[in-house]
Design a protein around this motif. Structure first.
Motif, short mmCIF file in Angstrom:
data_model
loop_
_atom_site.label_atom_id
_atom_site.label_comp_id
_atom_site.label_asym_id
_atom_site.label_seq_id
_atom_site.Cartn_x
_atom_site.Cartn_y
_atom_site.Cartn_z
N ARG A 11 0.83 -1.21 0.00
CA ARG A 11 0.00 0.00 0.00
C ARG A 11 0.86 1.26 0.00
NH1 ARG A 11 -3.19 -3.48 3.09
NH2 ARG A 11 -2.18 -2.87 5.05
N LEU A 12 1.98 1.23 0.76
CA LEU A 12 2.88 2.38 0.76
C LEU A 12 3.52 2.56 -0.61
CD1 LEU A 12 4.66 2.06 4.23
CD2 LEU A 12 3.03 3.82 3.53
N ALA A 13 3.86 1.43 -1.25
CA ALA A 13 4.45 1.51 -2.59
C ALA A 13 3.44 2.06 -3.59
CB ALA A 13 4.92 0.12 -3.02
N ALA A 14 2.20 1.64 -3.45
CA ALA A 14 1.17 2.09 -4.40
C ALA A 14 0.79 3.54 -4.20
CB ALA A 14 -0.07 1.20 -4.27
N SER A 15 0.97 4.06 -2.98
CA SER A 15 0.52 5.42 -2.68
C SER A 15 1.59 6.47 -2.97
CB SER A 15 0.12 5.53 -1.21
OG SER A 15 1.26 5.37 -0.36
N GLY A 16 2.81 6.03 -3.29
CA GLY A 16 3.91 6.98 -3.43
C GLY A 16 4.18 7.41 -4.86
N ALA A 17 5.28 8.13 -5.01
CA ALA A 17 5.67 8.63 -6.34
C ALA A 17 7.18 8.79 -6.37
CB ALA A 17 5.00 9.97 -6.63
N ALA A 77 21.05 15.94 -2.21
CA ALA A 77 21.71 14.75 -2.76
C ALA A 77 23.21 14.96 -2.83
CB ALA A 77 21.17 14.46 -4.16
N THR A 78 23.98 13.96 -2.41
CA THR A 78 25.43 14.02 -2.55
C THR A 78 25.85 13.39 -3.88
OG1 THR A 78 25.61 11.94 -1.31
CG2 THR A 78 25.85 14.00 -0.08
N ARG A 79 25.02 12.52 -4.41
CA ARG A 79 25.20 11.98 -5.76
C ARG A 79 23.81 11.68 -6.31
NH1 ARG A 79 27.49 7.75 -2.43
NH2 ARG A 79 26.18 5.88 -2.37
N ARG A 80 23.74 11.27 -7.55
CA ARG A 80 22.43 11.01 -8.15
C ARG A 80 21.63 10.06 -7.27
NH1 ARG A 80 22.92 9.40 -14.35
NH2 ARG A 80 20.67 9.30 -14.03
N ALA A 81 20.39 10.41 -7.04
CA ALA A 81 19.57 9.61 -6.12
C ALA A 81 18.14 9.54 -6.61
CB ALA A 81 19.62 10.22 -4.71
N ARG A 82 17.50 8.42 -6.29
CA ARG A 82 16.06 8.27 -6.52
C ARG A 82 15.40 7.98 -5.18
NH1 ARG A 82 14.32 3.91 -10.57
NH2 ARG A 82 15.79 2.69 -9.33
N LEU A 83 14.30 8.67 -4.95
CA LEU A 83 13.58 8.50 -3.69
C LEU A 83 12.11 8.20 -3.98
CD1 LEU A 83 15.65 11.20 -3.38
CD2 LEU A 83 15.11 10.74 -1.00
N TRP A 84 11.48 7.54 -3.02
CA TRP A 84 10.06 7.25 -3.10
C TRP A 84 9.36 8.17 -2.11
CZ3 TRP A 84 7.46 5.26 -6.80
CH2 TRP A 84 6.16 4.79 -6.62
N ARG A 85 8.51 9.04 -2.61
CA ARG A 85 7.82 10.02 -1.77
C ARG A 85 6.49 9.45 -1.32
NH1 ARG A 85 3.88 13.94 -1.78
NH2 ARG A 85 4.40 15.92 -0.73
N ILE A 86 6.27 9.47 0.01
CA ILE A 86 5.02 9.00 0.60
C ILE A 86 4.38 10.17 1.34
CG2 ILE A 86 3.95 7.37 2.18
CD1 ILE A 86 6.45 5.59 1.81
N ALA A 87 3.19 10.53 0.97
CA ALA A 87 2.51 11.65 1.60
C ALA A 87 2.32 11.41 3.10
CB ALA A 87 1.15 11.89 0.94
#
Length: 228
Positions: free
Chosen positions: A29-35, A103-113
């Protein structure tokens, strides 16, 4: 979101010391709700004073939590890599951010409201307890850092950093500029102290970083300043 991307998110959520306590359904559910959110090196995720409207999970790359000295220099407080939870304190109470994150280097994050995270914690108290434990651990680290700043001078804090960051070979792969940022001192002051220790035979400097030759001397210096 593709299956590959979904798996990457779930893996990162499960790697978090806090989120790993959620059930599989809770993680999904957390994965589905994020971006997704992508950052380039040096790009700011949020700044002190920004609203705490979301929590972030580092999927890959690295970000740093930092603040600024009165003369405008950035001081790194902690680095956070894959699986780390970022911005959870402000997301919990809805207050403003207490520090900058970039970011200290290229990064990808998952944003959860914030609303989605609070609902997930209410549904699974075990994860809420894990979050309290994680925040307590971070507070202990912060208290230790404050204590060091109060009691230890540049030499003591530099010795502590080198001992903490050294690998099995005794090598600290940090530039003197980065060390200065972490300690809140100028590169020039750090350079002078390191070269003093080079003359004493405690450390050596190479293109790969700083190698400790006599760590017992650094440990004794810290103990002397702490009065132990």
């Amino acid at each position: 979101m593709s299956d590959l991307a979904a798996n990457a998110v779930l893996t990162s959520l499960a790697r978090s010391p806090v989120l790993a306590h959620f059930s599989q359904g809770g993680l999904e559910r957390l994965a589905a709700s994020g971006a997704w959110l992508a950052l380039q090196p040096g790009e700011v995720l949020f700044q002190a004073g920004d609203p705490g409207d979301a929590v972030y999970v580092v999927v890959d790359g690295e970000v740093e939590v930092r603040n600024s000295t009165p003369d405008g220099r950035d001081v790194r407080l902690v680095a956070l890599g894959p699986g780390a939870l970022v911005g959870e304190m402000a997301a919990l109470d809805g207050g403003p951010r207490s520090a900058d994150v970039a970011a200290t280097r290229r990064a990808r994050l998952w944003r959860i409201a914030r609303s989605a995270m609070l609902a997930a914690l209410e549904a699974e108290p075990k994860a809420a307890v894990a979050l309290v434990i994680e925040l307590s651990a971070r507070l202990r680290v912060a208290d230790g850092a404050i204590s060091d700043k109060t009691v230890l001078d540049l030499a003591g804090r530099l010795a502590r950093l080198l001992l903490t960051e050294a690998g099995a070979s005794g090598l600290v792969a940090l530039t003197q500029t980065e060390i200065g940022r972490r300690l809140g001192f100028s590169r020039e002051k750090v350079n002078r102290k390191i070269h003093e220790w080079v003359r004493e035979g405690w450390v050596e400097v190479s293109p790969a970083g700083i190698r400790m030759l006599d760590p017992t001397r650094l440990e004794a210096l810290i103990e002397h300043q702490l009065g132990t």
